[in-house]
Design a protein around this motif. Structure first.
Motif, short mmCIF file in Angstrom:
data_model
loop_
_atom_site.label_atom_id
_atom_site.label_comp_id
_atom_site.label_asym_id
_atom_site.label_seq_id
_atom_site.Cartn_x
_atom_site.Cartn_y
_atom_site.Cartn_z
N MET B 1 0.83 -1.20 0.00
CA MET B 1 0.00 0.00 0.00
C MET B 1 0.87 1.26 0.00
SD MET B 1 -3.06 1.00 -0.14
CE MET B 1 -3.60 2.69 -0.24
N ILE B 2 1.85 1.28 0.95
CA ILE B 2 2.73 2.45 1.03
C ILE B 2 3.61 2.53 -0.22
CG2 ILE B 2 4.79 3.24 2.24
CD1 ILE B 2 3.40 2.94 4.78
N ASP B 3 4.06 1.35 -0.70
CA ASP B 3 4.86 1.34 -1.92
C ASP B 3 4.06 1.91 -3.08
OD1 ASP B 3 6.96 0.33 -0.63
OD2 ASP B 3 6.89 -1.69 -1.51
N LEU B 4 2.79 1.56 -3.14
CA LEU B 4 1.93 2.05 -4.21
C LEU B 4 1.84 3.58 -4.16
CD1 LEU B 4 0.45 0.30 -6.28
CD2 LEU B 4 -1.68 0.80 -5.05
N ALA B 5 1.66 4.10 -2.94
CA ALA B 5 1.58 5.55 -2.78
C ALA B 5 2.88 6.22 -3.22
CB ALA B 5 1.28 5.89 -1.32
N THR B 6 4.02 5.56 -2.88
CA THR B 6 5.31 6.12 -3.30
C THR B 6 5.40 6.19 -4.82
OG1 THR B 6 6.43 5.32 -1.33
CG2 THR B 6 7.79 5.77 -3.26
N TYR B 7 4.99 5.06 -5.47
CA TYR B 7 5.01 5.06 -6.95
C TYR B 7 4.15 6.19 -7.48
CZ TYR B 7 7.43 0.59 -7.38
OH TYR B 7 8.38 -0.38 -7.35
N ALA B 8 2.95 6.34 -6.90
CA ALA B 8 2.02 7.36 -7.40
C ALA B 8 2.61 8.75 -7.24
CB ALA B 8 0.70 7.24 -6.64
N PHE B 9 3.11 9.06 -6.04
CA PHE B 9 3.60 10.43 -5.78
C PHE B 9 4.85 10.75 -6.62
CE2 PHE B 9 1.31 10.32 -1.55
CZ PHE B 9 0.36 11.23 -1.96
N THR B 10 5.81 9.80 -6.64
CA THR B 10 7.02 10.10 -7.44
C THR B 10 6.66 10.17 -8.91
OG1 THR B 10 7.54 7.76 -7.29
CG2 THR B 10 8.78 9.21 -5.87
N GLY B 11 5.64 9.35 -9.33
CA GLY B 11 5.20 9.42 -10.73
C GLY B 11 4.64 10.79 -11.06
N ILE B 12 3.78 11.33 -10.17
CA ILE B 12 3.23 12.67 -10.39
C ILE B 12 4.38 13.70 -10.44
CG2 ILE B 12 1.76 14.47 -9.44
CD1 ILE B 12 0.10 12.23 -8.14
N GLY B 13 5.35 13.52 -9.50
CA GLY B 13 6.50 14.43 -9.49
C GLY B 13 7.24 14.41 -10.81
N LEU B 14 7.46 13.19 -11.35
CA LEU B 14 8.18 13.07 -12.62
C LEU B 14 7.42 13.76 -13.75
CD1 LEU B 14 9.60 9.44 -12.58
CD2 LEU B 14 10.82 11.60 -12.38
N VAL B 15 6.05 13.63 -13.73
CA VAL B 15 5.26 14.30 -14.77
C VAL B 15 5.52 15.80 -14.72
CG1 VAL B 15 2.91 14.88 -15.47
CG2 VAL B 15 3.49 12.53 -14.86
N PHE B 16 5.53 16.37 -13.50
CA PHE B 16 5.79 17.80 -13.39
C PHE B 16 7.19 18.15 -13.91
CE2 PHE B 16 2.21 18.08 -10.39
CZ PHE B 16 1.61 19.21 -10.92
N PHE B 17 8.17 17.29 -13.62
CA PHE B 17 9.52 17.56 -14.09
C PHE B 17 9.59 17.52 -15.62
CE2 PHE B 17 11.42 17.15 -9.87
CZ PHE B 17 12.41 18.09 -9.99
N VAL B 18 8.92 16.51 -16.20
CA VAL B 18 8.93 16.41 -17.66
C VAL B 18 8.25 17.64 -18.27
CG1 VAL B 18 8.04 15.13 -19.63
CG2 VAL B 18 9.07 13.90 -17.71
N ALA B 19 7.08 17.99 -17.70
CA ALA B 19 6.35 19.15 -18.22
C ALA B 19 7.21 20.41 -18.09
CB ALA B 19 5.04 19.31 -17.47
N GLY B 20 7.85 20.56 -16.92
CA GLY B 20 8.69 21.74 -16.70
C GLY B 20 9.84 21.79 -17.69
N THR B 21 10.44 20.62 -17.96
CA THR B 21 11.56 20.58 -18.89
C THR B 21 11.12 20.92 -20.31
OG1 THR B 21 12.44 18.81 -17.52
CG2 THR B 21 13.50 19.17 -19.64
N VAL B 22 9.97 20.35 -20.70
CA VAL B 22 9.46 20.67 -22.05
C VAL B 22 9.20 22.16 -22.16
CG1 VAL B 22 7.52 20.33 -23.62
CG2 VAL B 22 8.51 18.38 -22.43
#
Lengths: 310, 94
Positions: B1-22
């Motif tokens: 459960m906690i691992d899933l949340a970690t995947y979700a949050f870091t995934g959202i973070g990565l989306v923001f980083f990709v968007a910011g980089t673009v």
């Protein structure tokens, strides 16, 4: 998965290194050099060399980066050729660079295979008074090297000051900074130094048992002073002020005195009696950190220049 | 459960980083590029810090991650203000 991470890291390291050397434009090269330094410190962490990673991030990327940036700023201010025109390959420079690279490659190929000094170190470490093996090597087993390093820094600063003009000698150090009172830089200069000071002192103090030490902590402390000076909250001193001279020589002096004290007792030069070894190393590290902080900050600020508001 | 949340949050973070980089690469002027960059810094790093903090073993580690995020925010905010001010001065020729 970690293999993928390491592979990406290696590609990024090579890419930023090539971009710093081959890319067009001095400013861009400096930026790539700083990014390269930060990636390199991540690489050191991956190799579990956290001491080196801290030193690389603080000194290699941070301090060297800001030295290069201030040099670039100075070159553009005096409207010198900061951006060399693209006149093809500079043959003498290229030849010297190839020779240096060749010599380094040769030296690397004839180096003996490094052996891990596990047994000797494990046997000697309990007598050093500190638990961090890197600090034990730097401040005890190979204290000579560190003592001379601290003197080299001082010599570099004297060399830099000699570049100052005669008529500016009585002025404050460095280029005058213009920060708007109450502006964003001033606020930053008020918020960051307390935190940075705490981190710097902690790094020096923790160096005895965990990664950290005088050079890493001293660099952070130097950065604290530089931020406050950039924000216009403190004025850089003049060359003739004795308190700062004292700060500059404190570290090497304490180190040297401790060495002589060891020679007069029966521990030998730069040897410490086992009972007080830990305390002695902590005192030397604290003094060294203070001197390193002052020296590095003065190196970045530069020689005295006119135009300071009083 | 906690691992899933970690995947979700870091995934959202990565989306923001990709968007910011673009955005950093594609946007036309300094101000909009800074806007893109600060999204990556603030939200991207924030979500990654949140995801990593869920994996921490002690509260001390959580506190340290929070301090790192706060310091990065402070530095990023200050630097983008300074860059924007410099760009304004250059544009208006003052």
């Amino acid at each position: 998965m970690t293999l993928l991470l390491d592979a990406v890291l290696c590609v990024l390291l090579l890419g930023t290194a090539l971009a710093a050397v081959l890319g067009r434009g001095v400013f861009r090269a400096i930026v790539f050099f700083i990014v390269y330094g930060l990636l390199l410190s991540v690489g050191w962490v991956r190799l579990e060399a956290v001491n080196v990673a801290l030193a690389e991030a603080a000194i290699g990327a941070g301090l060297t980066g800001i030295l290069l940036l201030t040099t670039y700023g100075k070159l553009t201010r005096v409207s010198a050729e900061a951006e060399p025109d693209d006149a093809g390959v500079n043959l003498p420079v290229a030849l010297v660079s190839v020779a240096v690279a060749g010599a380094l490659a040769w030296a690397w190929s004839v180096l003996p295979e490094p052996t891990r000094p596990r047994a000797e170190l494990a046997e000697a470490l309990p007598r050093a008074g500190v638990e961090n093996p890197v600090t034990a090597v730097l401040l005890s087993f190979r204290a000579w090297d560190t003592l001379l390093e601290s003197v080299v820094l001082l010599a570099a600063l004297i060399g830099l000051w000699l570049l100052g003009r005669d008529e500016d000698w009585q002025q404050r150090l460095g280029v005058p900074q213009h920060a708007r009172p109450g502006g964003i830089m001033t606020s930053f200069g008020r918020v960051l130094p307390p935190v940075g000071f705490l981190v710097g002192v902690y790094l020096v103090f923790i160096g005895a048992d965990e990664p950290g030490g005088a050079f890493q902590g001293g660099t952070v402390l130097a950065a604290v002073g530089l931020v406050a000076a950039l924000a216009g909250l403190i004025q850089p001193p003049r060359i003739g002020q004795w308190q700062w001279h004292a700060g500059l020589v404190l570290g090497p002096l304490v180190f040297l005195l401790a060495g002589v004290a060891g020679a007069l007792s029966d521990s030998g030069f730069l040897g410490y009696p086992e009972a007080i070894a830990g305390t002695a190393i902590l005192v030397i590290e604290a003094a060294l950190a203070a001197s390193i902080a002052v020296t590095l900050a003065f190196l970045v600020i530069g020689p005295p220049e006119k135009g300071h508001r009083e | 459960m906690i691992d899933l949340a970690t995947y979700a949050f870091t995934g959202i973070g990565l989306v923001f980083f990709v968007a910011g980089t673009v955005g950093l690469l594609r946007f036309p002027d300094v101000f909009s590029r800074l806007h893109a960059l600060t999204k990556a810094d603030n939200l991207g790093l924030g979500f990654i810090a949140l995801g990593v903090a869920l994996q921490a073993e002690t509260w001390r580690q959580v506190a340290m991650i929070a301090v790192i995020w706060a310091l990065a925010l402070l530095a990023a905010g200050t630097v983008s203000q300074l860059i924007a001010r410099d760009a304004l001065i250059k544009r208006d020729g003052r």
